[in-house]
Design a protein around this motif. Structure first.
Motif, short mmCIF file in Angstrom:
data_model
loop_
_atom_site.label_atom_id
_atom_site.label_comp_id
_atom_site.label_asym_id
_atom_site.label_seq_id
_atom_site.Cartn_x
_atom_site.Cartn_y
_atom_site.Cartn_z
N THR A 22 -70.31 71.52 37.35
CA THR A 22 -71.82 70.87 37.51
C THR A 22 -72.42 70.60 36.15
OG1 THR A 22 -71.78 71.57 39.89
CG2 THR A 22 -74.14 69.87 39.11
N SER A 36 -73.47 65.29 37.33
CA SER A 36 -72.71 65.10 37.43
C SER A 36 -72.00 66.35 37.70
CB SER A 36 -71.91 64.66 36.54
OG SER A 36 -72.81 62.42 36.67
N LYS A 37 -70.68 66.19 38.38
CA LYS A 37 -69.57 67.26 39.23
C LYS A 37 -67.98 66.79 38.42
CE LYS A 37 -72.69 69.13 42.58
NZ LYS A 37 -73.14 70.61 42.70
N ILE A 49 -66.96 65.14 33.70
CA ILE A 49 -68.56 65.18 33.74
C ILE A 49 -68.37 64.37 32.05
CG2 ILE A 49 -68.64 67.68 35.09
CD1 ILE A 49 -67.70 69.08 32.09
#
Length: 278
Positions: A22, A36-37, A49
């Protein structure tokens, strides 16, 4: 292509370890925003990512964590321009979270009444179970997920196949076999836990015979017999099984609790100009 949520759910259903990555902090120009992951397994990646060298480094770190069996979360700060040569030039902090890591390898010798009550309990824990007996008819028709049935003409041979750090539970139908298994497990002496079903009287008899074979007191003290949590009373197979499972849980929680995260606080990973804003 799976998004990270679907991928994580699927991997956890299959019992396949992975790392959830993450973006938790971003400063300046970065390919993707905080939150964002992506999910990284030993052979696959899901979601993104932002790609580029940042994502390559994230995959490298995550797979090193998977290979080493690391249980702790990990923080890593990346200067995209200076360190990674990306044109964005900003700063990103990534959080790496191991998911679905197997915490214990358990070998259960014996598929009798207590074994049949115990194995489903163990299978519901984050572990892999080898269930070993020479009598195929004693095994149930359907095995829980994560349990490997081993029908071995010589169960003693299976001791050599166990990975170091295994949790060994001996509860066969034959006292002589129990003794031989105990000797083989103690000879390896690289187990995380070794429990032998039986009374205090059985322990005294086994200790005497094992001393005759050259085992010293410090080694014999590692053998749990009687095994299980003493506060859980009862002689029914399920009562004995719950007692043993409780002791296994207490043991591996204590073992894994010794490992503390060395990750630095988030603030220390940020540029000095950003730290003052927190």
């Amino acid at each position: 292509m799976y998004n990270w949520i679907s991928a994580l759910a699927d991997l956890q259903t299959r019992g396949e370890p992975c790392v959830l990555v993450t973006i938790i902090e971003e400063l300046g120009s970065t390919p993707r925003n905080a939150g964002s992951k992506m999910v990284i397994s030993a052979s696959q990646t899901f979601d993104t990512i932002g790609g580029g060298h940042l994502e390559y480094k994230a995959m490298e770190i995550a797979r090193q964590m998977l290979a080493s069996g690391q249980q702790n979360t990990h923080l890593e700060r990346f200067s995209l321009g200076a360190s990674l040569g990306q044109c964005c030039g900003g700063v990103t902090v990534l959080l790496f979270e191991p998911m679905g890591q197997v915490q214990a390898q358990i070998a259960v010798f014996g598929a009798g009444h207590v074994g049949r009550a115990l194995v489903p309990l163990l299978a519901s824990l984050p572990c892999k179970v080898r269930w070993i007996d020479s009598r195929e008819a004693e095994f149930p028709e359907h095995l829980p997920h994560g349990v490997r049935k081993i029908v071995a003409e010589e169960p003693l041979d299976e001791v050599d196949e166990l990975p170091a750090g295994s949790y060994c539970i001996v509860m066969t139908h034959n006292h002589q076999l129990d003794l031989e298994l105990s000797a083989a497990i103690l000879k390896r002496n690289d187990f995380a836990y070794f429990g032998l079903i039986g009374s205090k009287t059985k322990r005294v008899k086994f200790e005497h015979r094992l001393r005759d074979r050259g085992f010293d007191s410090s080694t014999l003290q590692r053998m749990r017999c009687p095994m299980g949590i003493g506060e859980v009373k009862g002689k029914l197979p399920v009562e004995i099984a719950i007692s043993i499972a409780g002791e296994i849980i207490a043991t591996y929680n204590a073992d894994f609790g010794q490992h503390t995260s060395r990750a630095e606080p988030i603030a220390k990973l940020l540029p000095a100009s950003r730290r003052s804003q927190r």
